[in-house]
Design a protein around this motif. Structure first.
Motif, PDB file in Angstrom:
ATOM      1  N   ASN A  22     -20.859 -18.579  11.971  1.00 52.87           N
ATOM      2  CA  ASN A  22     -20.094 -17.153  11.920  1.00 52.87           C
ATOM      3  C   ASN A  22     -18.591 -17.804  11.811  1.00 52.87           C
ATOM      4  OD1 ASN A  22     -19.602 -14.316  11.249  1.00 52.87           O
ATOM      5  ND2 ASN A  22     -18.799 -14.462  13.136  1.00 52.87           N
ATOM      6  N   PHE A  23     -18.068 -17.735  10.738  1.00 53.63           N
ATOM      7  CA  PHE A  23     -16.550 -18.214  10.675  1.00 53.63           C
ATOM      8  C   PHE A  23     -15.486 -17.150  10.706  1.00 53.63           C
ATOM      9  CE2 PHE A  23     -19.477 -20.762   7.835  1.00 53.63           C
ATOM     10  CZ  PHE A  23     -19.876 -21.767   8.963  1.00 53.63           C
ATOM     11  N   THR A  24     -14.114 -17.571  11.133  1.00 54.45           N
ATOM     12  CA  THR A  24     -13.203 -16.299  11.518  1.00 54.45           C
ATOM     13  C   THR A  24     -12.241 -16.501  10.418  1.00 54.45           C
ATOM     14  OG1 THR A  24     -12.484 -17.663  13.143  1.00 54.45           O
ATOM     15  CG2 THR A  24     -14.019 -15.821  13.554  1.00 54.45           C
ATOM     16  N   HIS A  25     -12.372 -17.099   9.048  1.00 52.94           N
ATOM     17  CA  HIS A  25     -11.283 -16.745   8.122  1.00 52.94           C
ATOM     18  C   HIS A  25     -11.420 -15.639   7.366  1.00 52.94           C
ATOM     19  CE1 HIS A  25     -14.854 -19.260   6.254  1.00 52.94           C
ATOM     20  NE2 HIS A  25     -14.569 -18.362   5.333  1.00 52.94           N
ATOM     21  N   ILE A  26     -10.345 -15.424   6.415  1.00 52.99           N
ATOM     22  CA  ILE A  26     -10.238 -14.123   5.555  1.00 52.99           C
ATOM     23  C   ILE A  26     -10.122 -14.736   4.246  1.00 52.99           C
ATOM     24  CG2 ILE A  26      -8.785 -12.367   5.012  1.00 52.99           C
ATOM     25  CD1 ILE A  26      -7.659 -12.598   7.936  1.00 52.99           C
ATOM     26  N   THR A  27     -10.769 -14.013   3.317  1.00 53.46           N
ATOM     27  CA  THR A  27     -10.915 -14.371   1.850  1.00 53.46           C
ATOM     28  C   THR A  27     -10.035 -13.304   1.073  1.00 53.46           C
ATOM     29  OG1 THR A  27     -12.910 -15.778   2.002  1.00 53.46           O
ATOM     30  CG2 THR A  27     -12.112 -15.280  -0.156  1.00 53.46           C
ATOM     31  N   VAL A  28      -9.034 -13.537   0.516  1.00 54.37           N
ATOM     32  CA  VAL A  28      -8.222 -12.730  -0.317  1.00 54.37           C
ATOM     33  C   VAL A  28      -8.524 -12.896  -1.747  1.00 54.37           C
ATOM     34  CG1 VAL A  28      -6.025 -11.551  -0.928  1.00 54.37           C
ATOM     35  CG2 VAL A  28      -6.475 -12.447   1.513  1.00 54.37           C
ATOM     36  N   LEU A  29      -8.792 -11.629  -2.525  1.00 53.57           N
ATOM     37  CA  LEU A  29      -9.108 -11.938  -4.115  1.00 53.57           C
ATOM     38  C   LEU A  29      -8.006 -11.199  -4.724  1.00 53.57           C
ATOM     39  CD1 LEU A  29     -12.880 -11.007  -4.349  1.00 53.57           C
ATOM     40  CD2 LEU A  29     -11.737 -13.138  -4.127  1.00 53.57           C
ATOM     41  N   LEU A  30      -7.410 -11.876  -5.678  1.00 53.46           N
ATOM     42  CA  LEU A  30      -6.357 -11.402  -6.375  1.00 53.46           C
ATOM     43  C   LEU A  30      -7.073 -11.511  -7.964  1.00 53.46           C
ATOM     44  CD1 LEU A  30      -2.983 -13.275  -5.302  1.00 53.46           C
ATOM     45  CD2 LEU A  30      -4.039 -10.890  -4.496  1.00 53.46           C
TER      46      LEU A  30
ATOM     47  N   HIS B  82       1.261 -12.390 -15.080  1.00 58.21           N
ATOM     48  CA  HIS B  82      -0.035 -11.877 -15.483  1.00 58.21           C
ATOM     49  C   HIS B  82      -0.041 -10.650 -14.383  1.00 58.21           C
ATOM     50  CE1 HIS B  82      -1.882 -15.009 -17.783  1.00 58.21           C
ATOM     51  NE2 HIS B  82      -1.096 -15.767 -16.950  1.00 58.21           N
ATOM     52  N   GLN B  83      -0.216  -9.557 -15.112  1.00 56.25           N
ATOM     53  CA  GLN B  83      -0.253  -8.384 -13.859  1.00 56.25           C
ATOM     54  C   GLN B  83      -1.698  -8.174 -13.184  1.00 56.25           C
ATOM     55  OE1 GLN B  83       1.310  -4.564 -15.382  1.00 56.25           O
ATOM     56  NE2 GLN B  83      -0.375  -3.438 -14.526  1.00 56.25           N
ATOM     57  N   LEU B  84      -1.398  -8.151 -11.982  1.00 54.17           N
ATOM     58  CA  LEU B  84      -2.515  -7.966 -10.907  1.00 54.17           C
ATOM     59  C   LEU B  84      -3.176  -6.477 -11.244  1.00 54.17           C
ATOM     60  CD1 LEU B  84      -3.667  -9.220  -8.423  1.00 54.17           C
ATOM     61  CD2 LEU B  84      -2.200  -7.792  -7.134  1.00 54.17           C
ATOM     62  N   GLU B  85      -4.493  -6.656 -11.470  1.00 58.01           N
ATOM     63  CA  GLU B  85      -5.183  -5.603 -11.779  1.00 58.01           C
ATOM     64  C   GLU B  85      -5.725  -4.915 -10.516  1.00 58.01           C
ATOM     65  OE1 GLU B  85      -7.549  -2.704 -13.907  1.00 58.01           O
ATOM     66  OE2 GLU B  85      -5.828  -4.032 -14.627  1.00 58.01           O
TER      67      GLU B  85
ATOM     68  N   ALA C 225     -13.221  -2.718   5.091  1.00 56.89           N
ATOM     69  CA  ALA C 225     -11.820  -2.983   4.943  1.00 56.89           C
ATOM     70  C   ALA C 225     -11.277  -1.991   3.843  1.00 56.89           C
ATOM     71  CB  ALA C 225     -11.360  -4.350   4.658  1.00 56.89           C
ATOM     72  N   THR C 226     -10.228  -1.447   3.898  1.00 53.53           N
ATOM     73  CA  THR C 226      -9.651  -0.505   2.962  1.00 53.53           C
ATOM     74  C   THR C 226      -8.371  -0.853   2.319  1.00 53.53           C
ATOM     75  OG1 THR C 226      -9.211   1.196   4.779  1.00 53.53           O
ATOM     76  CG2 THR C 226     -11.389   1.129   3.595  1.00 53.53           C
ATOM     77  N   PRO C 227      -8.143  -2.082   1.728  1.00 56.67           N
ATOM     78  CA  PRO C 227      -6.723  -2.195   1.241  1.00 56.67           C
ATOM     79  C   PRO C 227      -6.509  -1.394   0.033  1.00 56.67           C
ATOM     80  CG  PRO C 227      -7.894  -3.739   0.430  1.00 56.67           C
ATOM     81  CD  PRO C 227      -9.021  -3.065   1.358  1.00 56.67           C
ATOM     82  N   SER C 228      -5.222  -0.847  -0.048  1.00 57.18           N
ATOM     83  CA  SER C 228      -4.862  -0.292  -1.305  1.00 57.18           C
ATOM     84  C   SER C 228      -3.635  -0.883  -2.239  1.00 57.18           C
ATOM     85  CB  SER C 228      -3.957   1.202  -0.765  1.00 57.18           C
ATOM     86  OG  SER C 228      -3.000   0.773   0.082  1.00 57.18           O
ATOM     87  N   TYR C 229      -3.648  -0.467  -3.455  1.00 55.25           N
ATOM     88  CA  TYR C 229      -2.849  -1.127  -4.375  1.00 55.25           C
ATOM     89  C   TYR C 229      -2.582  -0.240  -5.549  1.00 55.25           C
ATOM     90  CZ  TYR C 229      -1.532  -4.257  -8.131  1.00 55.25           C
ATOM     91  OH  TYR C 229      -0.762  -4.787  -9.332  1.00 55.25           O
ATOM     92  N   ASN C 230      -1.394   0.044  -6.001  1.00 58.43           N
ATOM     93  CA  ASN C 230      -1.074   0.731  -7.315  1.00 58.43           C
ATOM     94  C   ASN C 230      -1.906   1.831  -7.600  1.00 58.43           C
ATOM     95  OD1 ASN C 230       0.378   0.809  -9.792  1.00 58.43           O
ATOM     96  ND2 ASN C 230      -1.251  -0.489 -10.711  1.00 58.43           N
ATOM     97  N   GLY C 231      -1.959   2.824  -6.386  1.00 59.67           N
ATOM     98  CA  GLY C 231      -2.724   3.928  -6.863  1.00 59.67           C
ATOM     99  C   GLY C 231      -4.070   4.131  -6.452  1.00 59.67           C
ATOM    100  N   SER C 232      -4.778   2.808  -6.121  1.00 62.56           N
ATOM    101  CA  SER C 232      -6.116   2.823  -5.712  1.00 62.56           C
ATOM    102  C   SER C 232      -6.285   2.605  -4.312  1.00 62.56           C
ATOM    103  CB  SER C 232      -6.757   1.737  -6.921  1.00 62.56           C
ATOM    104  OG  SER C 232      -6.770   2.439  -7.901  1.00 62.56           O
ATOM    105  N   LEU C 233      -7.391   2.924  -3.498  1.00 59.16           N
ATOM    106  CA  LEU C 233      -7.761   2.353  -2.332  1.00 59.16           C
ATOM    107  C   LEU C 233      -9.102   1.774  -2.646  1.00 59.16           C
ATOM    108  CD1 LEU C 233      -7.008   3.734   1.186  1.00 59.16           C
ATOM    109  CD2 LEU C 233      -9.538   3.311   0.275  1.00 59.16           C
ATOM    110  N   TYR C 234      -9.300   0.601  -2.033  1.00 63.02           N
ATOM    111  CA  TYR C 234     -10.666  -0.077  -2.117  1.00 63.02           C
ATOM    112  C   TYR C 234     -11.339  -0.321  -0.951  1.00 63.02           C
ATOM    113  CZ  TYR C 234      -8.381  -1.576  -6.699  1.00 63.02           C
ATOM    114  OH  TYR C 234      -7.750  -1.268  -7.797  1.00 63.02           O
ATOM    115  N   PHE C 235     -12.652   0.187  -0.985  1.00 65.04           N
ATOM    116  CA  PHE C 235     -13.610   0.067   0.122  1.00 65.04           C
ATOM    117  C   PHE C 235     -14.133  -1.237   0.121  1.00 65.04           C
ATOM    118  CE2 PHE C 235     -12.785   4.808   0.179  1.00 65.04           C
ATOM    119  CZ  PHE C 235     -12.922   5.062   1.395  1.00 65.04           C
ATOM    120  N   ASN C 236     -14.167  -2.105   0.658  1.00 63.21           N
ATOM    121  CA  ASN C 236     -14.300  -3.517   0.833  1.00 63.21           C
ATOM    122  C   ASN C 236     -15.505  -3.392   1.753  1.00 63.21           C
ATOM    123  OD1 ASN C 236     -12.296  -5.710  -0.603  1.00 63.21           O
ATOM    124  ND2 ASN C 236     -11.403  -3.631  -0.395  1.00 63.21           N
TER     125      ASN C 236
END
Length: 464
Positions: A19-27, A399-402, A419-430
């Motif tokens: 079990n690893f304690t890194h974070i993966t970010v998706l753009l 390139h515009q981030l979607e 995790a619930t990050p938000s971006y450009n008018g949307s909130l994402y339930f990850n």
């Protein structure tokens, strides 16, 4: 050389072989509107990203651990650093849809990082056809170890990477301390941290005493406890994730269901509704409420500890009232619980404050004991973290981030992270879990949307 803080080190010491304690970010970037345009050049994008990353402390530094964990590790310059080892470009498997992207990212997130090198890497996927209305998009999957950066730091890093600023020059190499100085620091830090821990324990004596008295004076049948739940089990094996989107302004409007409710309260309430529906479907809904661990940004807005790297967080635990069917009543109770949690000097926040003062050896042993006992499962059932992102559309290399997603680490005995990050008018339930714990993750995502719809219907009935 820069030394890790006690809090940073916790994310190193709690990592295990499975079990690893890194974070993966998706753009995620959509493809071109004009289908006659050629596909993106992944190698060119990696060069651009590499040039932008040079300014950040994580870029060239690696960990140096002391024998027997006699002191907290140091960040040192990697003399053998080769940026090409940190980048990879792959074409996504056909047909390039969401399922293929999820599987590819889950496989990357489930693999350990090389702890002898700088703790970041980038995988760029081309031929991604699910990032918007067009085909031939691409996704940047960036792994960063939690020992080096927290959620707010990642948000700031992503904002810089997608800013139009010119790539910065690489930071100068940090001076290396001689081993005699490192040994002297270890001895003095041990004494200093032991004194800090004693002072913190002394300052918290009234809180600990009151909590102990309350516990002893409460009947065993009336003591609050964390219910048994499928999420509190081993997190071994490959991690899985899924994401569902809601309109941020529509979610924000749900605050009107209870005076004083915050966006975070609404997020917790929607998660609670989804968990209630999901567990009831499996005939596993406990009569007691599930309890969530809620991280809190501890960075000062007036300076102080406000760097882009490292960790500066606190936390509290709160019931999310999965035992309440009515959405508005649930939100009201959650708001009261989060207000108590933020003000409470005991519980998760007290444990974090005390462990921040432990000497390195004791911190290491404490973290290993937590893993071995899965003690976190006795305090809460799941993690829920809300990290606001950019409110306006941003671009990367033209390139515009979607959309922007994130996969945080799980804790031993804590097999669900929302995790619930938000971006450009949307909130994402990850939603992040394992195949064994959440084998029907797609159904769980429909439960989140159904819970969101329940709250919208409740608001509409109030307004009509």
């Amino acid at each position: 050389m820069e030394q890790l803080t006690a809090l940073d080190s916790q994310f190193l010491y709690t990592q295990t072989d499975d079990n690893f304690t890194h974070i993966t970010v998706l753009l995620n970037f959509d493809g071109p509107a004009d289908e006659t345009e050629s596909e993106v050049d992944g190698a060119v994008l990696c060069v651009y990203l590499q040039q932008k990353l040079q300014h950040h402390p994580i870029y060239r530094r690696r960990l140096m651990r002391l024998p027997a964990e006699l002191d907290y590790p140091y960040w040192v310059d990697d003399k053998d650093f080769n940026h090409e080892e940190h980048f990879a470009v792959y074409g996504l498997n056909d047909p390039g849809g969401w399922r293929q992207l999820r599987e590819a990212v889950s496989a990357i997130h489930s693999q350990p990082m090389d702890m002898t090198r700088p703790l970041w890497d980038v995988t760029l996927f081309t031929g991604v056809h699910c990032n918007g209305a067009h085909r031939n998009g691409f996704t940047i999957a960036m792994r960063l170890h939690h020992v080096a950066i927290d959620g707010i730091g990642i948000t700031k890093l992503m904002a810089y990477l997608t800013s139009p600023e010119s790539p910065a020059e690489a930071l100068p190499t940090a001076a290396v301390l001689p081993w005699k100085t490192v040994a002297f620091n270890a001895a003095s830090n041990r004494l200093r941290n032991s004194l800090k821990f004693s002072r913190s324990l002394y300052k918290s004596r009234s809180v600990i005493s009151d909590a102990t008295k309350h516990y002893l004076q409460t009947k065993p049948s009336e003591r609050k406890s964390v219910p048994v739940c499928r999420f509190n089990t081993s997190v071994k094996g490959e991690k899985i994730f899924d994401v569902t989107r809601v309109n941020f302004s529509e979610l924000n409007a749900l605050r009107a269901l209870h005076r004083g409710a915050t966006v975070n309260d609404v997020v917790l309430a929607i998660c609670a509704g989804a968990l209630r529906r999901y567990l009831a479907h499996h005939a596993e809904l406990p009569s007691q409420s599930l309890v969530a661990w809620v991280p809190v940004n501890a960075r000062s807005t007036a300076g102080g500890n406000n760097t882009d790297s490292g960790n500066s967080i606190s936390a509290f635990t709160a019931p999310i009232y999965t035992d309440i069917a009515d959405p508005a009543a649930r939100l009201a109770k959650i708001h009261a619980a989060t207000q108590r949690g933020k003000a409470d000097k005991a519980g998760a926040g007290l444990v974090l404050d005390l462990t921040k003062c432990l000497p390195a050896t004791e911190q290491y042993l404490f973290s290993r004991a937590l893993n071995a006992s899965s003690a976190a499962a006795s305090a809460c059932n799941l993690f829920v973290s809300n990290v606001p992102g950019p409110a306006q559309p941003i671009k990367f290399a033209g390139h515009q981030l979607e959309s922007m997603f994130g996969l945080p680490p799980l804790g031993e005995g804590m097999g669900l992270f929302i995790a619930t990050p938000s971006y450009n008018g949307s909130l994402y339930f990850n939603v992040i879990s394992t195949e064994n714990i959440l084998p029907d993750i797609e159904y769980f995502m429909t439960c989140i949307q159904a819970s969101f719809a329940d709250y919208q219907e409740k608001l509409a009935s109030r307004q009509s």
